[in-house]
Each structure stands twice: as C-alpha cells, then as structure tokens.
Enzyme design. Structure first.
Site, PDB file in Angstrom:
ATOM      1  N   ARG A  22      -9.193  -1.281   4.965  1.00 23.02           N
ATOM      2  CA  ARG A  22      -9.002  -1.146   3.518  1.00 23.02           C
ATOM      3  C   ARG A  22      -9.739  -2.216   2.725  1.00 23.02           C
ATOM      4  O   ARG A  22     -10.219  -1.954   1.632  1.00 23.02           O
ATOM      5  CB  ARG A  22      -7.511  -1.170   3.173  1.00 23.02           C
ATOM      6  CG  ARG A  22      -6.764   0.076   3.638  1.00 23.02           C
ATOM      7  CD  ARG A  22      -5.331   0.091   3.123  1.00 23.02           C
ATOM      8  NE  ARG A  22      -4.600   1.275   3.576  1.00 23.02           N
ATOM      9  CZ  ARG A  22      -4.506   2.412   2.918  1.00 23.02           C
ATOM     10  NH1 ARG A  22      -5.118   2.546   1.742  1.00 23.02           N
ATOM     11  NH2 ARG A  22      -3.806   3.423   3.393  1.00 23.02           N
ATOM     12  N   TYR A  79     -13.150  -5.796  -1.614  1.00 25.06           N
ATOM     13  CA  TYR A  79     -14.329  -5.348  -2.349  1.00 25.06           C
ATOM     14  C   TYR A  79     -15.303  -6.492  -2.590  1.00 25.06           C
ATOM     15  O   TYR A  79     -16.362  -6.538  -1.986  1.00 25.06           O
ATOM     16  CB  TYR A  79     -13.963  -4.659  -3.677  1.00 25.06           C
ATOM     17  CG  TYR A  79     -15.192  -4.160  -4.410  1.00 25.06           C
ATOM     18  CD1 TYR A  79     -15.921  -3.093  -3.902  1.00 25.06           C
ATOM     19  CD2 TYR A  79     -15.631  -4.769  -5.576  1.00 25.06           C
ATOM     20  CE1 TYR A  79     -17.070  -2.649  -4.544  1.00 25.06           C
ATOM     21  CE2 TYR A  79     -16.777  -4.331  -6.228  1.00 25.06           C
ATOM     22  CZ  TYR A  79     -17.490  -3.274  -5.706  1.00 25.06           C
ATOM     23  OH  TYR A  79     -18.623  -2.843  -6.332  1.00 25.06           O
ATOM     24  N   ILE A 109       5.794  -3.961  10.617  1.00 25.08           N
ATOM     25  CA  ILE A 109       5.904  -3.613   9.205  1.00 25.08           C
ATOM     26  C   ILE A 109       5.489  -2.154   9.139  1.00 25.08           C
ATOM     27  O   ILE A 109       4.318  -1.825   9.300  1.00 25.08           O
ATOM     28  CB  ILE A 109       5.050  -4.519   8.314  1.00 25.08           C
ATOM     29  CG1 ILE A 109       5.552  -5.966   8.448  1.00 25.08           C
ATOM     30  CG2 ILE A 109       5.099  -4.060   6.861  1.00 25.08           C
ATOM     31  CD1 ILE A 109       4.758  -6.981   7.641  1.00 25.08           C
ATOM     32  N   THR A 149       0.837  -1.206   0.000  1.00 23.58           N
ATOM     33  CA  THR A 149       0.000   0.000   0.000  1.00 23.58           C
ATOM     34  C   THR A 149       0.867   1.249   0.000  1.00 23.58           C
ATOM     35  O   THR A 149       0.640   2.185  -0.772  1.00 23.58           O
ATOM     36  CB  THR A 149      -0.917   0.006   1.231  1.00 23.58           C
ATOM     37  OG1 THR A 149      -1.680  -1.189   1.264  1.00 23.58           O
ATOM     38  CG2 THR A 149      -1.856   1.201   1.198  1.00 23.58           C
ATOM     39  N   LYS A 175       0.668  -9.894   9.269  1.00 23.74           N
ATOM     40  CA  LYS A 175       0.719  -8.449   9.522  1.00 23.74           C
ATOM     41  C   LYS A 175      -0.674  -8.055   9.980  1.00 23.74           C
ATOM     42  O   LYS A 175      -1.621  -8.087   9.196  1.00 23.74           O
ATOM     43  CB  LYS A 175       1.118  -7.672   8.269  1.00 23.74           C
ATOM     44  CG  LYS A 175       1.098  -6.160   8.484  1.00 23.74           C
ATOM     45  CD  LYS A 175       1.388  -5.391   7.202  1.00 23.74           C
ATOM     46  CE  LYS A 175       1.294  -3.879   7.444  1.00 23.74           C
ATOM     47  NZ  LYS A 175       1.501  -3.093   6.203  1.00 23.74           N
ATOM     48  N   TYR A 227      -1.748 -10.470   5.325  1.00 20.80           N
ATOM     49  CA  TYR A 227      -1.944  -9.077   5.740  1.00 20.80           C
ATOM     50  C   TYR A 227      -3.418  -8.836   6.027  1.00 20.80           C
ATOM     51  O   TYR A 227      -4.257  -8.980   5.148  1.00 20.80           O
ATOM     52  CB  TYR A 227      -1.449  -8.175   4.601  1.00 20.80           C
ATOM     53  CG  TYR A 227      -1.578  -6.682   4.810  1.00 20.80           C
ATOM     54  CD1 TYR A 227      -1.739  -6.110   6.071  1.00 20.80           C
ATOM     55  CD2 TYR A 227      -1.507  -5.828   3.716  1.00 20.80           C
ATOM     56  CE1 TYR A 227      -1.835  -4.744   6.236  1.00 20.80           C
ATOM     57  CE2 TYR A 227      -1.599  -4.448   3.863  1.00 20.80           C
ATOM     58  CZ  TYR A 227      -1.763  -3.920   5.125  1.00 20.80           C
ATOM     59  OH  TYR A 227      -1.860  -2.560   5.278  1.00 20.80           O
TER      60      TYR A 227
END
Length: 375
Positions: A209, A180, A271, A117, A232, A204
């Site tokens: 998000r 999404y 991270i 990202t 993460k 992750y």
C-alpha cells in the site's frame, strides 16, 4: 502592550521601542525578544522563537484514567481492525458501530484499530477520525484497548493527530511510513521519532500500500524508544522471525499467515480483518494453540475477503450478514453478485453461528447498495 504584560512571565521584562514613521503606531517588544531581531532594508524580520523556547512541546496530560504503557500493548494477541459503518448519507452509523464493538468484546478481542485501512481512515476528515477514536474510548475504553490510526504521510499531520488522539484517551497509536512521496531511511527514522515520544506506538509496515518497505535497520533503531510497542508486519513470516529473534514484538498483518506466524514464528498475535466477521474463531486461532484444521477451514473465507483490495470484501460481507447498512463511501463499491452468492455458501460451510449478527445471511440485490460520493 500593557494588556499583554498581564499574561505572564514572557512579557514582564522591560520593553524596547522600535523606530517608526510619522503617523504610525508605536510597537514595543520585550528587550530579550528585540535583541534577536533587526530591521533589514526597512523591513521587520520575525523573531526566531525568542520568547518561548522549545515551543513545540507535545500536549501531555497528567490524567491517568486511560494511561497505558507500551508493555500493556505488547501483550495483546487479538486486535481487530474495526470496520466503520455508515448511514445512507455517508455519516457514521454509531449504533451499528457500537454493536460491532460489543461483539468484538464479547468474543475475546483485546484491542481494536480505529480508523485504519479497514476502518477507512483515509476517507475520513481528521475531525471524524478523532471523534470516532474519542467515542470508542468513551464507550468501550474500559473493556478493550483502543489503538487510533493517527499515521500520515505528512509528519506534521501525524504529530497533530497523535496529540489529539492521546488527548481524547486512546491507549496507543498506529503509525504507517510516509506513502507515495516516500522518504529516505534517515527520514523514516526521523518521522517515527517525531511521534514516538507521545505514547505507546505500533509501527505498520505494508509495502503493497505504501510503495516502500520499512527495513529491519529502521525498526531496530526506533525500537530503542520506550514507547515502541511493536510492529504490524505484512511482509511475511521470515521477517517476523527476524524481529522475534531480536525480542521485538510483532503482530502478523496477514490473516492467511497469522496462525503460522503465531505458533511457528513467534508473533504475539494478529491485527485482523477477518475477526470483524468471526471474532470467536479468530480468538481460538490465537489463544488455543496450534490448530491447522481450523486454520484450513477458515482459508476460503480469508481468500474471499482479500481477492479484491480490503475493505471491499469485508464491507460487502457485513452488509450481507445484516449488521451494517449496505452503504459504501466511494471509491469502494460492493463485490459483484456472483461473489455475494459465494459468500453465502462460505458462511453455511463454516456455520452461521460463528459469524457476527443474528440475521440470516443473504444475497443483497444490486439496487439495495448505496454509493456515497460526498460525505
């Protein structure tokens, strides 16, 4: 068909001649293939993997130059989600990128996420993505672990990108859950299973998000894979504690929580976005033991960085420090003037010597920024 037989074992069997109409060419297939196919209503139906069983095999190599085990990845404490800098036309500025990488290595970062990202992988073509991973491995792979973000909301794309990433030498992959479109919990497990066989993998979890949390039952299931390096985790330190209690390796994905995660909840490390700017201080935060005074000192910077969605703050800050050109790929735009002035004051408070680069920090004028819509 005689020319095809020269290509190997799959075409060396006796052949079978199909019916044909007058004037048409003669088509032949190996008997073992033809036996699995039929003419239906005068139309030919395609073979179902008749010639090459299990043909979707991962692209593996026996080369061991950059071969890394999941155990090697599990030990990393400071991993930087590295920024991707741009030239005025929107292409990668590899000279600036190499400088950023060198500063990470010199200040003790043990790994980098390429094209995450922060690195704006979502604004890259896959060609750009894999090129940057390969460039990073080729130039720096002997000094730092290169973790390529090859995740996607499409399992097909994730498989393809991960194959390519490991083929160009990355040490591990970072995989997000499908965003999404989302999927079921069973779908999450199947998605991760499809890529875990290829090499060391960090999963992750960032529901803010993706719109979907990866719950602990999914992580516990996929953690049975030998290639599962860890998670993460951005949900918070209570979730991190749950995983560390089960001996699952976790990195904090939240710079504002990473000190407590590391020293109070068992996280292996972080991270980090902030380590793009102050890698030495972030190294001290992860390696030097509990240090609440340093953590408190860095909080104004961290809060400034994330007041707008990442990487807007980071891109603005690196430009103000003079280590990257003030070029933004849309839809990202720089922070407003008042925020840029605020950053200069934060740098002075923490100490310019603790930040990357050698130029004086300055407030960049609005007309110095370049916004690129086609890249």
């Amino acid at each position: 068909m005689s020319s095809l037989r020269s290509y190997g074992v799959f075409f060396r069997d006796a052949t079978f001649q199909l019916p044909r109409s007058a004037g048409s060419a003669t088509f032949q297939l190996p008997c073992h293939a033809a036996a699995n196919n039929k003419w239906t209503n005068g139309r030919w139906s395609c073979p179902q993997a008749a010639i090459i069983p299990n043909f979707h095999l991962p692209m593996r190599s026996l080369e061991v130059k950059n071969r890394t085990s999941a155990e090697d990845i599990k030990s990393l404490r400071l991993i930087t989600a590295i920024k991707t800098p741009y030239l005025p036309d929107g292409r990668f500025d590899l000279e600036a990128y190499d400088t950023l990488m060198q500063m990470q290595i010199l200040n003790g970062a043990e790994g980098v996420i390429v094209g995450g990202t922060t690195g704006e992988g979502h604004l890259m073509s896959w060609d750009e993505h894999i090129m940057l991973i390969g460039h990073t491995v080729n130039c720096f792979g002997g000094s730092i672990k290169v973790i390529g973000n090859t995740g996607s909301n499409s399992t097909r794309e994730a498989i393809h990108a991960t194959e390519q990433g490991f083929a160009v030498g990355m040490h591990a992959a970072l995989h997000i859950n499908p965003y999404y479109g989302k999927t079921s919990l069973e779908g999450l497990v199947s998605h991760f299973d499809a890529v875990l066989s290829m090499g060391p993998t960090i999963i992750y979890n960032v529901p803010s998000r993706t719109g979907q949390d990866i719950p602990p039952p999914v992580i516990h299931t996929v953690s049975q894979s030998a290639n599962m390096a860890g998670v993460k985790e951005c949900v918070g330190n209570d979730r991190i504690q749950e995983y560390t209690d089960s001996e699952i390796v976790v990195w904090s994905g939240n710079d504002d929580q990473c000190h407590d995660a590391r020293w109070g909840y068992g996280a292996t490390g972080v991270i980090s976005v902030t380590s793009n700017l102050i890698p030495g201080l972030m190294h001290k935060l992860m390696f030097g033991g509990k240090n609440t005074s340093l953590n408190s000192k860095l909080m104004p910077l961290v809060e400034w960085l994330f007041r707008e969605p990442n990487p807007i703050g980071l891109n603005t800050a690196l430009a103000q420090l003079g280590v990257v050109r003030p070029v933004f790929r849309l839809p990202y735009v720089p922070l407003p003037l008042a925020r840029r002035v605020e950053f200069v004051n934060i740098v002075k408070e923490i100490g310019r010597e603790n930040f990357v680069g050698e130029k004086d920090v300055r407030v960049i004028d609005d007309d110095e920024f370049i916004l690129v819509g086609r890249y």
